[in-house]
Motif scaffolding. Structure first.
Motif, PDB file in Angstrom:
ATOM      1  N   ARG A 140     -55.032 -29.878 -35.108  1.00  0.00           N
ATOM      2  CA  ARG A 140     -55.382 -30.179 -33.718  1.00  0.00           C
ATOM      3  C   ARG A 140     -55.436 -28.893 -32.885  1.00  0.00           C
ATOM      4  N   VAL A 141     -54.502 -27.998 -33.121  1.00  0.00           N
ATOM      5  CA  VAL A 141     -54.403 -26.740 -32.373  1.00  0.00           C
ATOM      6  C   VAL A 141     -54.672 -25.590 -33.330  1.00  0.00           C
ATOM      7  N   GLN A 142     -55.615 -24.729 -32.964  1.00  0.00           N
ATOM      8  CA  GLN A 142     -55.915 -23.576 -33.817  1.00  0.00           C
ATOM      9  C   GLN A 142     -55.111 -22.353 -33.403  1.00  0.00           C
ATOM     10  N   ARG A 143     -54.820 -22.246 -32.104  1.00  0.00           N
ATOM     11  CA  ARG A 143     -54.132 -21.063 -31.603  1.00  0.00           C
ATOM     12  C   ARG A 143     -52.914 -21.510 -30.803  1.00  0.00           C
ATOM     13  N   LEU A 144     -51.752 -21.180 -31.305  1.00  0.00           N
ATOM     14  CA  LEU A 144     -50.509 -21.566 -30.644  1.00  0.00           C
ATOM     15  C   LEU A 144     -49.849 -20.315 -30.073  1.00  0.00           C
ATOM     16  N   HIS A 181     -49.351 -22.407 -40.149  1.00  0.00           N
ATOM     17  CA  HIS A 181     -49.973 -23.662 -39.730  1.00  0.00           C
ATOM     18  C   HIS A 181     -51.161 -23.455 -38.789  1.00  0.00           C
ATOM     19  N   PHE A 182     -51.386 -22.211 -38.318  1.00  0.00           N
ATOM     20  CA  PHE A 182     -52.378 -21.981 -37.272  1.00  0.00           C
ATOM     21  C   PHE A 182     -53.255 -20.782 -37.602  1.00  0.00           C
ATOM     22  N   VAL A 183     -54.471 -20.800 -37.061  1.00  0.00           N
ATOM     23  CA  VAL A 183     -55.356 -19.645 -37.193  1.00  0.00           C
ATOM     24  C   VAL A 183     -54.721 -18.432 -36.529  1.00  0.00           C
ATOM     25  N   SER A 184     -54.126 -18.656 -35.372  1.00  0.00           N
ATOM     26  CA  SER A 184     -53.487 -17.570 -34.632  1.00  0.00           C
ATOM     27  C   SER A 184     -52.160 -18.049 -34.060  1.00  0.00           C
ATOM     28  N   MET A 185     -51.123 -17.265 -34.287  1.00  0.00           N
ATOM     29  CA  MET A 185     -49.818 -17.514 -33.677  1.00  0.00           C
ATOM     30  C   MET A 185     -49.503 -16.331 -32.772  1.00  0.00           C
ATOM     31  N   ASN A 186     -49.456 -16.594 -31.478  1.00  0.00           N
ATOM     32  CA  ASN A 186     -49.179 -15.540 -30.493  1.00  0.00           C
ATOM     33  C   ASN A 186     -47.748 -15.638 -30.003  1.00  0.00           C
ATOM     34  N   ALA A 296     -42.243  -3.434 -41.575  1.00  0.00           N
ATOM     35  CA  ALA A 296     -42.133  -4.868 -41.272  1.00  0.00           C
ATOM     36  C   ALA A 296     -43.495  -5.540 -41.342  1.00  0.00           C
ATOM     37  N   ALA A 297     -44.537  -4.841 -40.883  1.00  0.00           N
ATOM     38  CA  ALA A 297     -45.877  -5.408 -40.935  1.00  0.00           C
ATOM     39  C   ALA A 297     -46.315  -5.660 -42.367  1.00  0.00           C
ATOM     40  N   ALA A 298     -45.999  -4.712 -43.229  1.00  0.00           N
ATOM     41  CA  ALA A 298     -46.383  -4.878 -44.631  1.00  0.00           C
ATOM     42  C   ALA A 298     -45.576  -5.986 -45.291  1.00  0.00           C
ATOM     43  N   ALA A 299     -44.299  -6.093 -44.924  1.00  0.00           N
ATOM     44  CA  ALA A 299     -43.426  -7.077 -45.565  1.00  0.00           C
ATOM     45  C   ALA A 299     -43.695  -8.496 -45.108  1.00  0.00           C
ATOM     46  N   SER A 300     -44.212  -8.655 -43.872  1.00  0.00           N
ATOM     47  CA  SER A 300     -44.374 -10.008 -43.330  1.00  0.00           C
ATOM     48  C   SER A 300     -45.418 -10.818 -44.088  1.00  0.00           C
ATOM     49  N   GLY A 301     -46.445 -10.124 -44.587  1.00  0.00           N
ATOM     50  CA  GLY A 301     -47.492 -10.835 -45.323  1.00  0.00           C
ATOM     51  C   GLY A 301     -48.374 -11.687 -44.452  1.00  0.00           C
ATOM     52  N   ARG A 302     -48.200 -11.670 -43.115  1.00  0.00           N
ATOM     53  CA  ARG A 302     -48.940 -12.550 -42.220  1.00  0.00           C
ATOM     54  C   ARG A 302     -50.458 -12.330 -42.240  1.00  0.00           C
ATOM     55  N   PRO A 303     -50.964 -11.073 -42.385  1.00  0.00           N
ATOM     56  CA  PRO A 303     -52.411 -10.903 -42.292  1.00  0.00           C
ATOM     57  C   PRO A 303     -53.202 -11.724 -43.294  1.00  0.00           C
ATOM     58  N   GLU A 304     -52.620 -12.049 -44.461  1.00  0.00           N
ATOM     59  CA  GLU A 304     -53.358 -12.810 -45.453  1.00  0.00           C
ATOM     60  C   GLU A 304     -53.779 -14.165 -44.912  1.00  0.00           C
ATOM     61  N   HIS A 305     -52.984 -14.720 -44.015  1.00  0.00           N
ATOM     62  CA  HIS A 305     -53.318 -16.036 -43.456  1.00  0.00           C
ATOM     63  C   HIS A 305     -54.510 -15.968 -42.521  1.00  0.00           C
ATOM     64  N   ASP A 306     -54.766 -14.794 -41.921  1.00  0.00           N
ATOM     65  CA  ASP A 306     -55.825 -14.675 -40.930  1.00  0.00           C
ATOM     66  C   ASP A 306     -57.199 -14.985 -41.496  1.00  0.00           C
ATOM     67  N   THR A 307     -57.358 -14.918 -42.815  1.00  0.00           N
ATOM     68  CA  THR A 307     -58.669 -15.151 -43.402  1.00  0.00           C
ATOM     69  C   THR A 307     -58.942 -16.632 -43.639  1.00  0.00           C
ATOM     70  N   THR A 308     -57.966 -17.491 -43.359  1.00  0.00           N
ATOM     71  CA  THR A 308     -58.128 -18.921 -43.596  1.00  0.00           C
ATOM     72  C   THR A 308     -58.374 -19.627 -42.278  1.00  0.00           C
ATOM     73  N   LEU A 309     -59.519 -20.283 -42.135  1.00  0.00           N
ATOM     74  CA  LEU A 309     -59.852 -20.961 -40.900  1.00  0.00           C
ATOM     75  C   LEU A 309     -59.901 -22.467 -41.143  1.00  0.00           C
TER      76      LEU A 309
END
Length: 471
Positions: A140-144, A181-186, A296-309
């Motif tokens: 329902r929400v893409q950007r939280l 769970h989201f395209v973008s988490m701010n 920390a950026a490398a360890a978080s692994g978060r960027p991999e999720h950015d490619t999934t829409l």
């Protein structure tokens, strides 16, 4: 610095002149323009507790007030549909939009059924980043956008957020679990709290990177008139002399490490994995912290999720909270909603009671408005596009009939003399690091001006509602 002090005074003066509310009860909105893209803003003015620094329209949550309100907001949305409006984006702010999740989901679902919605952005608080909420928001929400403000437990206690939303460690873990769970988490952060030190700010930056959030927004603390007393009583008096240094630290640690890139003057988007290997320039004062942020950026692994829409057609770039950069005109629904269409800014009543009565009677709840003159509109475009990092000179001349140099000679002269522009040619303006900070100052003062507008609307509250806010 001198340019910051000059800019603060000038923007304060100009916003005081053109952000003055005039009565407009019974007004209607202009019809939509063909081929124009619009975003819909929804305002949910309910919170479990009221934060001392917040100037938005908000009331203590009570279910018997909130449920009829959501129902009327859906009615108002349908009134816009009947007027011919369509929207490709929705931004839901507050307050706390997720305070009644079933009502929020029903409202989002109706918006999707009614309009050409491609993306939904919503605000929330850390205590709602739990599985039962995330399961319903996903899709329902893409950007939280989650209001964090700081991970420092001392500052959280000072803001009365520690008991309400948990410790800094707990919030980091909740963001980490919610992000996939989201395209973008701010993560919404605030800098320049009176009790904040450079060390606590650096630790906040490290923690937000560790959290895996794909985006972070660092707002300067804005001491608008309506919250000055509560701010002074709870967190202390704001010292703007430290603001530029704090902003420089944020940029050093997020940008120079290559972990993040700019989305606006105060919004930072996490880079994808291939980009994080970019060359970095460590400064002596921040070298160790920069290494910590990069690690920390490398360890978080978060960027991999950015490619999934999860929603087809959603733009890859995260939407920034200042949606006014991407959508110059936008209708707003809900009590306290602020609409900007054409050259007019409309303000809905801040009274939930009056709002419900108006919508149930089949009319809009507009209580005031202010008109923007041509020069005001040019200044608004200048500020919003440069805050978004690029002003299109050709579009400016097309829309206003004059070049930006002829339309805003004093503004251009000041920014040029201040060394604000990295690019200044026939096509565009872009910003230097100093120019970005000047835009932070400009937007800080503009939002303080908008908060004065809110104060004018809030002053009309009577009875129980006035007691809830001012008692």
């Amino acid at each position: 610095m001198l340019s910051e002090r000059i800019l603060t005074r000038v923007v304060e003066s100009t916003t005081n002149n053109y952000l003055k509310l005039r009565p407009a009860v019974g007004s209607t909105l202009p019809a939509p323009q063909p081929e124009k893209r619009y975003m819909l803003y929804m305002h949910v003015p309910f919170c479990e507790r009221l934060c001392p620094y917040c100037s938005f329209n908000r009331f203590p949550f009570a279910e018997d007030r909130a449920r009829p309100y959501f129902a009327n907001m859906r009615k108002e949305m349908m009134m816009l549909a009947e007027a011919g409006y369509d929207f490709d984006s929705v931004y839901i702010g507050g307050g706390t939009p997720t305070i009644l999740l079933d009502e929020l989901c029903e409202t989002i679902d109706l918006a999707r059924e009614t309009f050409s919605i491609r993306e939904v952005s919503s605000e929330t608080n850390p205590n709602h980043l739990i599985p039962s909420y995330l399961e319903k928001l996903e899709g329902r929400v893409q950007r939280l956008s989650v209001g964090v403000q700081s991970f420092d437990d001392g500052l959280l206690k000072q803001m009365d957020r520690y008991d309400k939303y948990g410790s800094g460690d707990e919030i980091v873990e909740r963001i980490r679990e919610a992000s996939p769970h989201f395209v973008s988490m701010n993560a919404d952060m605030i800098f320049n709290f009176p009790a904040q030190t450079e060390d606590t700010l650096i630790r906040d930056i490290e923690r937000v990177v560790e959290s895996g959030a794909s985006q972070v927004t660092f707002y300067p603390l804005m001491a608008s008139p309506s919250v000055q007393k509560s701010l002074a009583r709870t967190v202390g008096k704001v010292d703007y002399a430290r603001e530029q240094r704090f902003y420089e630290i944020i940029c050093e640690l997020l940008l120079d490490t290559g972990a993040f890139e700019l989305g606006s003057a105060w919004t930072f988007n996490r880079r994808k994995p291939a980009a994080t290997a970019a060359a970095r320039r460590d400064t002596p004062s921040a070298a160790e912290s920069a290494a910590s942020v990069a690690s920390a950026a490398a360890a978080s692994g978060r960027p991999e999720h950015d490619t999934t829409l999860p929603l087809e057609g959603v733009a890859d770039a995260p939407m920034i909270d200042e949606y006014v950069v991407n959508y110059e005109e936008y209708p707003a629904i809900g009590s306290g909603g602020i609409t900007y269409l054409g050259s007019t800014l409309f303000v809905n009543t801040f009274s939930v009671v009056e709002y419900n009565q108006a919508i149930e009677a089949g009319r809009l709840s507009i209580m005031g408005k202010t008109e923007f003159g041509l020069r005001d509109r040019m200044r608004y475009r200048f500020m919003m596009q440069l805050f978004g990092l690029r002003l299109d000179k050709r579009a400016f001349k097309r829309d206003f009939g004059v070049s930006v140099e002829r339309g805003l000679p004093l503004e251009m002269a000041f920014m040029r003399a201040s060394g604000a522009f990295a690019t200044d040619d026939a096509n565009e303006l872009t910003l230097t690091p100093k120019g970005r900070y000047l835009m932070v100052v400009m937007m800080r003062q503009f939002f303080i001006g908008v908060n004065r507008l809110r104060d004018q609307a809030r002053a009309a509250l009577t009875g129980e509602e006035r007691e809830l806010i001012f008692g």
